[in-house]
Each structure stands twice: as C-alpha cells, then as structure tokens.
Scaffold this motif. Sequence first.
Motif, PDB file in Angstrom:
ATOM      1  N   LEU A   4       0.848  -1.331  -0.005  1.00  0.00           N
ATOM      2  CA  LEU A   4       0.058   0.016  -0.033  1.00  0.00           C
ATOM      3  C   LEU A   4       0.886   1.250  -0.061  1.00  0.00           C
ATOM      4  CD1 LEU A   4      -2.653  -1.070   2.758  1.00  0.00           C
ATOM      5  CD2 LEU A   4      -2.914  -1.176   0.296  1.00  0.00           C
ATOM      6  N   VAL A   5       0.594   2.180  -0.831  1.00  0.00           N
ATOM      7  CA  VAL A   5       1.174   3.572  -0.943  1.00  0.00           C
ATOM      8  C   VAL A   5       0.337   4.575  -0.675  1.00  0.00           C
ATOM      9  CG1 VAL A   5       2.950   4.862  -2.191  1.00  0.00           C
ATOM     10  CG2 VAL A   5       2.980   2.536  -2.337  1.00  0.00           C
ATOM     11  N   GLU A   6       0.492   5.443   0.326  1.00  0.00           N
ATOM     12  CA  GLU A   6      -0.308   6.586   0.702  1.00  0.00           C
ATOM     13  C   GLU A   6       0.170   7.906  -0.189  1.00  0.00           C
ATOM     14  OE1 GLU A   6      -0.291   4.467   4.492  1.00  0.00           O
ATOM     15  OE2 GLU A   6       1.321   4.891   3.163  1.00  0.00           O
ATOM     16  N   SER A   7      -0.585   8.850  -0.467  1.00  0.00           N
ATOM     17  CA  SER A   7      -0.218   9.897  -1.120  1.00  0.00           C
ATOM     18  C   SER A   7      -1.033  11.138  -0.693  1.00  0.00           C
ATOM     19  CB  SER A   7       0.020  10.102  -2.608  1.00  0.00           C
ATOM     20  OG  SER A   7      -1.265   9.677  -3.115  1.00  0.00           O
ATOM     21  N   GLY A   8      -0.581  12.477  -0.883  1.00  0.00           N
ATOM     22  CA  GLY A   8      -1.588  13.599  -0.752  1.00  0.00           C
ATOM     23  C   GLY A   8      -1.538  14.112   0.568  1.00  0.00           C
ATOM     24  N   GLY A   9      -0.903  13.842   1.719  1.00  0.00           N
ATOM     25  CA  GLY A   9      -0.429  14.679   2.739  1.00  0.00           C
ATOM     26  C   GLY A   9       0.133  15.868   2.394  1.00  0.00           C
TER      27      GLY A   9
END
Length: 119
Positions: A4-9
Amino acid sequence: QVQLVESGGGLVQPGGSLRLSCAASGGSVYTFSRNVMRWYRQAPGKERESVAGINIGAGTTNYADSVKGRFILSRDNAKKTMSLQMNSLKPEDTAIYYCNILGLWGDVWGQGTQVTVSS
C-alpha cells in the motif's frame, strides 16, 4: 506481495481541505473487493486511532465521530485505490495517516503520510 502506498498529505490551514489516496498493488483486481480498507491516524504522543473504513465490495463506510460530516471515503475497484477527502480540517486532525487493508489479502499497512493543519 501486497503493498500500500499513501499520497496526498501536506500542510494546510485550518478550514482547508486535503485528499489522501491509498494505492494497492500486488493483489488481483478480481479479489480486491474481498477486503476492508481503513484509514488510521496517529498524532504525537497519542495512540493510533481509526478514522474511516470502507467495505470494498459493498461500498459501505463508517467514520469516527470526530470526522463525521467532514471526511468522505471512496474507492475505485478497477484502480485498486481508496481516497479520503478531508474538508474543514482542524489542528487536531494533525497526524500521520496510515492506510490499511484487511481481508483476503491479509493485513497490510502503508508507510504513512503526514497531515499538518496549522496557520
């Protein structure tokens, strides 16, 4: 192996908006719906808490009381992604936000993305 890769912070002023995304890889699009995805957050000195979750197959969602009416969770099954639209952000929303998937794909966490709400 599922990842899982988060982005947008990022940094935003109180009252502003951010959109977080979580992209899943390594698992079949045909079984993506056999999972629940959830956003957690952890602020400095505090325990990790659940923010919002979505049943990928049914599309049903649930939210922590502290974010109800401000945050909106959605998913795109074809792209294997989950997004969290965060509106009317408050300083107390400042935390590292983590994406989690639980179900047929196992129990997998992302690395986290920092959200800072400050003027």
